[in-house]
Scaffold this motif. Structure first.
Motif: not given
Length: 301
Positions: A111-126
């Motif tokens: 839990g010290g540092t985090f990076t994005t592991a999964w996301q739905v954004g941009g055109a996919d999210y819209d």
């Protein structure tokens, strides 16, 4: 005269059937997305290797159990203390959710540092926002709300509550899968499928092949029959029949799921009916008309 009436009535009936099938397909697809419900939370269960999934479906709250293998089960289960959490750890591997978007962050240092592991954004999210009917505020109903992580198989199994997009699972191999919402039927339990993301490669689409097969079957049958009986004046009706039947076959190939039954259960009979029935009607259109008994006989000159 009666022949023309039969052709006209059958074409009108087929056209109305096509409009009705299109309307049914749209309504079933919309209803499937509404009835899939919303995964509001996922929490650790008292039983090891199991999570409790909270859902809201048709205004009623439901609870499901899902084990680390991804198998859903019906009925309530005892929950571990703590309730829904926005961060969960399995050893040094920690996962947290954004709360207002479809995103999961990962930490490998406790839990010290985090990076994005999964996301739905941009055109996919819209696209998802436009796809889910009666969605409401996307930041509330289409967002990663809570997370549970378990050590399993030399890695971690992670479950995330993604609102209307259902349940998200990370397997021990690191692969993320949008499972959808748990549901039940005669076979007990399954996951209602989620819409395909715009960025994902399209699956095999049988509809173009169905269009070609239906249209060719009708046109060839009509052409052969017309050539044998010298009835080419009726061929425009065969072309119209081919176009309408091909469209119905296209709709059948895109039949959405109905309850727990996949769309092909209803789509395949529809396509076969277009092939067989269309060929039969094409031959019927081009055969010689039966002489009307009330028509006066011609007098030879």
């Amino acid at each position: 005269m009666r022949k023309r009436g039969f052709v006209l009535i059958s074409l009108v009936a087929i056209g109305l059937a096509a409009l009705g099938l299109r309307s049914c397909n749209n309504e079933f697809a919309r209803r499937n997305l509404i009835e899939a419900g919303e995964v509001t939370a996922v929490v650790d269960a008292a039983k090891p290797g199991t999570v409790v999934v909270h859902m809201l479906r048709s205004g009623e709250e439901q609870t499901w159990t899902v084990d680390d293998n991804g198998d859903p089960g019906m009925g309530p289960a005892e929950e571990a203390p703590g309730g829904p959490r926005t961060q969960s750890c399995a050893g040094d591997a920690c996962y947290r959710v954004a709360g207002d978007r479809l995103r999961v962050d990962e930490s490998k240092d406790g839990g010290g540092t985090f990076t994005t592991a999964w996301q739905v954004g941009g055109a996919d999210y819209d696209t998802l926002v436009r796809t889910y009917p009666d969605l409401g505020a996307p930041a509330e109903h289409l967002a990663s709300r809570s997370v549970v992580a378990h050590p399993a198989g030399g890695g971690q199994v992670v479950y995330v509550a993604n609102g209307r997009d259902g349940l998200l699972r990370r397997g021990p191999d690191g692969r993320w899968t949008r499972l959808g919402g748990p549901d039940s039927g005669e076979g007990c339990c399954f996951f209602a499928p989620v819409p395909r993301l715009a960025s994902q490669p399209p699956p095999f689409e049988p509809a173009p092949y169905v269009i070609v097969a239906v249209a060719l079957t009708i046109l060839v049958t009509g052409a052969v029959t017309a050539a044998r009986r010298r009835r080419w004046e009726t061929f425009p009706a065969v072309v119209a029949l081919a176009a309408l039947a091909a469209y119905i076959g296209y709709l059948g190939a895109q039949q959405p799921d109905v309850g727990m039954y996949p769309g092909f259960v209803y789509g395949v009979p529809c396509v076969l009916l277009c092939l067989v029935g269309g060929g039969f009607l094409a031959a019927r259109y081009t055969r010689r008309p039966v002489k009307d008994p009330e028509e006066p006989a011609s007098v030879p000159s």
